[in-house]
Write a protein that holds these residues in place. Sequence first.
Motif, PDB file in Angstrom:
ATOM      1  N   LYS A   1       0.832  -1.215   0.000  1.00 51.85           N
ATOM      2  CA  LYS A   1       0.000   0.000   0.000  1.00 51.85           C
ATOM      3  C   LYS A   1       0.869   1.269   0.000  1.00 51.85           C
ATOM      4  CE  LYS A   1      -3.945   2.132   2.374  1.00 51.85           C
ATOM      5  NZ  LYS A   1      -3.623   3.495   2.044  1.00 51.85           N
ATOM      6  N   LYS A   2       2.063   1.195   0.594  1.00 48.66           N
ATOM      7  CA  LYS A   2       2.954   2.359   0.670  1.00 48.66           C
ATOM      8  C   LYS A   2       3.474   2.777  -0.707  1.00 48.66           C
ATOM      9  CE  LYS A   2       3.237   2.975   5.189  1.00 48.66           C
ATOM     10  NZ  LYS A   2       2.748   4.169   5.844  1.00 48.66           N
ATOM     11  N   PHE A   3       3.315   1.922  -1.713  1.00 47.36           N
ATOM     12  CA  PHE A   3       3.757   2.255  -3.058  1.00 47.36           C
ATOM     13  C   PHE A   3       2.702   3.039  -3.832  1.00 47.36           C
ATOM     14  CE2 PHE A   3       7.108  -0.576  -2.048  1.00 47.36           C
ATOM     15  CZ  PHE A   3       8.154  -0.252  -2.900  1.00 47.36           C
ATOM     16  N   PHE A   4       1.522   3.180  -3.260  1.00 50.91           N
ATOM     17  CA  PHE A   4       0.458   3.934  -3.924  1.00 50.91           C
ATOM     18  C   PHE A   4       0.511   5.399  -3.523  1.00 50.91           C
ATOM     19  CE2 PHE A   4      -1.188  -0.295  -4.556  1.00 50.91           C
ATOM     20  CZ  PHE A   4      -1.863  -0.206  -5.767  1.00 50.91           C
ATOM     21  N   ASN A   5       0.351   6.267  -4.504  1.00 53.19           N
ATOM     22  CA  ASN A   5       0.300   7.705  -4.286  1.00 53.19           C
ATOM     23  C   ASN A   5      -1.113   8.050  -3.824  1.00 53.19           C
ATOM     24  OD1 ASN A   5       0.528  10.470  -4.357  1.00 53.19           O
ATOM     25  ND2 ASN A   5       0.645  10.614  -6.583  1.00 53.19           N
ATOM     26  N   THR A   6      -1.364   7.869  -2.536  1.00 56.15           N
ATOM     27  CA  THR A   6      -2.722   8.013  -1.995  1.00 56.15           C
ATOM     28  C   THR A   6      -3.235   9.449  -2.038  1.00 56.15           C
ATOM     29  OG1 THR A   6      -1.809   8.186   0.233  1.00 56.15           O
ATOM     30  CG2 THR A   6      -2.543   6.000  -0.478  1.00 56.15           C
ATOM     31  N   SER A   7      -2.340  10.412  -2.218  1.00 58.94           N
ATOM     32  CA  SER A   7      -2.803  11.800  -2.300  1.00 58.94           C
ATOM     33  C   SER A   7      -2.979  12.253  -3.749  1.00 58.94           C
ATOM     34  CB  SER A   7      -1.838  12.732  -1.557  1.00 58.94           C
ATOM     35  OG  SER A   7      -0.540  12.609  -2.091  1.00 58.94           O
ATOM     36  N   GLY A   8      -2.710  11.363  -4.688  1.00 58.62           N
ATOM     37  CA  GLY A   8      -2.815  11.723  -6.100  1.00 58.62           C
ATOM     38  C   GLY A   8      -4.253  11.756  -6.607  1.00 58.62           C
ATOM     39  N   MET A   9      -4.467  12.575  -7.632  1.00 60.40           N
ATOM     40  CA  MET A   9      -5.810  12.712  -8.218  1.00 60.40           C
ATOM     41  C   MET A   9      -6.316  11.403  -8.800  1.00 60.40           C
ATOM     42  SD  MET A   9      -5.966  16.463 -10.034  1.00 60.40           S
ATOM     43  CE  MET A   9      -4.493  16.244 -11.011  1.00 60.40           C
ATOM     44  N   LEU A  10      -5.451  10.681  -9.509  1.00 57.33           N
ATOM     45  CA  LEU A  10      -5.859   9.438 -10.155  1.00 57.33           C
ATOM     46  C   LEU A  10      -6.309   8.406  -9.117  1.00 57.33           C
ATOM     47  CD1 LEU A  10      -6.219   7.913 -12.804  1.00 57.33           C
ATOM     48  CD2 LEU A  10      -3.805   7.276 -12.697  1.00 57.33           C
ATOM     49  N   TYR A  11      -5.566   8.305  -8.028  1.00 53.09           N
ATOM     50  CA  TYR A  11      -5.898   7.382  -6.932  1.00 53.09           C
ATOM     51  C   TYR A  11      -7.323   7.668  -6.440  1.00 53.09           C
ATOM     52  CZ  TYR A  11      -5.429   4.981  -2.400  1.00 53.09           C
ATOM     53  OH  TYR A  11      -5.603   4.152  -1.313  1.00 53.09           O
TER      54      TYR A  11
ATOM     55  N   ASP B   1       0.189   3.122 -14.702  1.00 55.35           N
ATOM     56  CA  ASP B   1       0.344   4.577 -14.716  1.00 55.35           C
ATOM     57  C   ASP B   1       1.263   5.022 -13.591  1.00 55.35           C
ATOM     58  OD1 ASP B   1      -0.026   7.409 -14.519  1.00 55.35           O
ATOM     59  OD2 ASP B   1      -1.981   7.210 -15.482  1.00 55.35           O
ATOM     60  N   GLY B   2       2.358   5.675 -13.962  1.00 59.98           N
ATOM     61  CA  GLY B   2       3.328   6.148 -12.979  1.00 59.98           C
ATOM     62  C   GLY B   2       2.735   7.111 -11.962  1.00 59.98           C
ATOM     63  N   MET B   3       1.626   7.760 -12.317  1.00 60.21           N
ATOM     64  CA  MET B   3       1.013   8.716 -11.396  1.00 60.21           C
ATOM     65  C   MET B   3       0.333   8.020 -10.208  1.00 60.21           C
ATOM     66  SD  MET B   3       2.150  11.353 -12.706  1.00 60.21           S
ATOM     67  CE  MET B   3       1.402  12.757 -11.894  1.00 60.21           C
ATOM     68  N   LEU B   4       0.149   6.723 -10.300  1.00 53.26           N
ATOM     69  CA  LEU B   4      -0.417   5.963  -9.177  1.00 53.26           C
ATOM     70  C   LEU B   4       0.653   5.613  -8.141  1.00 53.26           C
ATOM     71  CD1 LEU B   4      -2.805   3.442 -10.976  1.00 53.26           C
ATOM     72  CD2 LEU B   4      -3.471   5.288  -9.417  1.00 53.26           C
ATOM     73  N   VAL B   5       1.908   5.729  -8.549  1.00 53.86           N
ATOM     74  CA  VAL B   5       3.022   5.292  -7.706  1.00 53.86           C
ATOM     75  C   VAL B   5       3.542   6.447  -6.847  1.00 53.86           C
ATOM     76  CG1 VAL B   5       5.317   4.218  -7.715  1.00 53.86           C
ATOM     77  CG2 VAL B   5       3.663   3.636  -9.500  1.00 53.86           C
ATOM     78  N   LYS B   6       3.728   6.167  -5.563  1.00 57.24           N
ATOM     79  CA  LYS B   6       4.292   7.175  -4.647  1.00 57.24           C
ATOM     80  C   LYS B   6       5.724   7.447  -5.070  1.00 57.24           C
ATOM     81  CE  LYS B   6       4.839   8.261   0.225  1.00 57.24           C
ATOM     82  NZ  LYS B   6       4.062   9.490   0.272  1.00 57.24           N
ATOM     83  N   ARG B   7       6.109   8.684  -4.955  1.00 58.95           N
ATOM     84  CA  ARG B   7       7.447   9.091  -5.359  1.00 58.95           C
ATOM     85  C   ARG B   7       7.953  10.166  -4.402  1.00 58.95           C
ATOM     86  NH1 ARG B   7       3.130  10.483  -8.498  1.00 58.95           N
ATOM     87  NH2 ARG B   7       2.812  12.701  -8.501  1.00 58.95           N
ATOM     88  N   PRO B   8       9.232  10.422  -4.424  1.00 56.21           N
ATOM     89  CA  PRO B   8      10.266   9.768  -5.217  1.00 56.21           C
ATOM     90  C   PRO B   8      10.589   8.368  -4.669  1.00 56.21           C
ATOM     91  CG  PRO B   8      11.271  11.304  -3.689  1.00 56.21           C
ATOM     92  CD  PRO B   8       9.783  11.459  -3.531  1.00 56.21           C
ATOM     93  N   ILE B   9      11.259   7.601  -5.517  1.00 54.62           N
ATOM     94  CA  ILE B   9      11.734   6.280  -5.116  1.00 54.62           C
ATOM     95  C   ILE B   9      13.242   6.265  -5.359  1.00 54.62           C
ATOM     96  CG2 ILE B   9      11.622   3.784  -5.523  1.00 54.62           C
ATOM     97  CD1 ILE B   9       8.774   4.203  -6.615  1.00 54.62           C
ATOM     98  N   LEU B  10      13.978   5.832  -4.364  1.00 56.60           N
ATOM     99  CA  LEU B  10      15.430   5.700  -4.502  1.00 56.60           C
ATOM    100  C   LEU B  10      15.755   4.218  -4.405  1.00 56.60           C
ATOM    101  CD1 LEU B  10      18.025   7.373  -4.868  1.00 56.60           C
ATOM    102  CD2 LEU B  10      18.271   7.350  -2.376  1.00 56.60           C
TER     103      LEU B  10
END
Length: 117
Positions: free
Chosen positions: A53-63, A87-96
């Motif tokens: 779940k931590k890999f999802f951009n939960t604050s993103g519009m698409l989510y 869709d990369g916009m679903l993924v939380k970022r940045p990722i190192l």
Amino acid sequence: MLFVEYPKCSTCQKAKKWLDSHEITYTDRHIKEQNPTVGELQEWHQKSGLPLKKFFNTSGMLYKEIGLKDKLPSMSEEEQYALLATDGMLVKRPILVSEDWVLVGFKETEWAEKVGI
């Protein structure tokens, strides 16, 4: 190291500035132009030690638009990986990404500890 970012994201900009200020060498990757693959997501998830779940951009519009808050609990890991890879916009970022570990989101103290600063 691989730095996966969305250039317009203020947190990504902050993380990139931090990496540069500490003279850390990395390869930059635009998450929208080069979505992570299912295989990459599985590998990064494993190395991160975080819940998927931590890999999802939960604050993103698409989510929010597709109502993932309600859908995720009933989805299998395979379905979640497949969705993240669409869709990369679903993924939380940045990722190192390093050989041994993966950091998701930017927390300066956590990053400093992992890169040995």
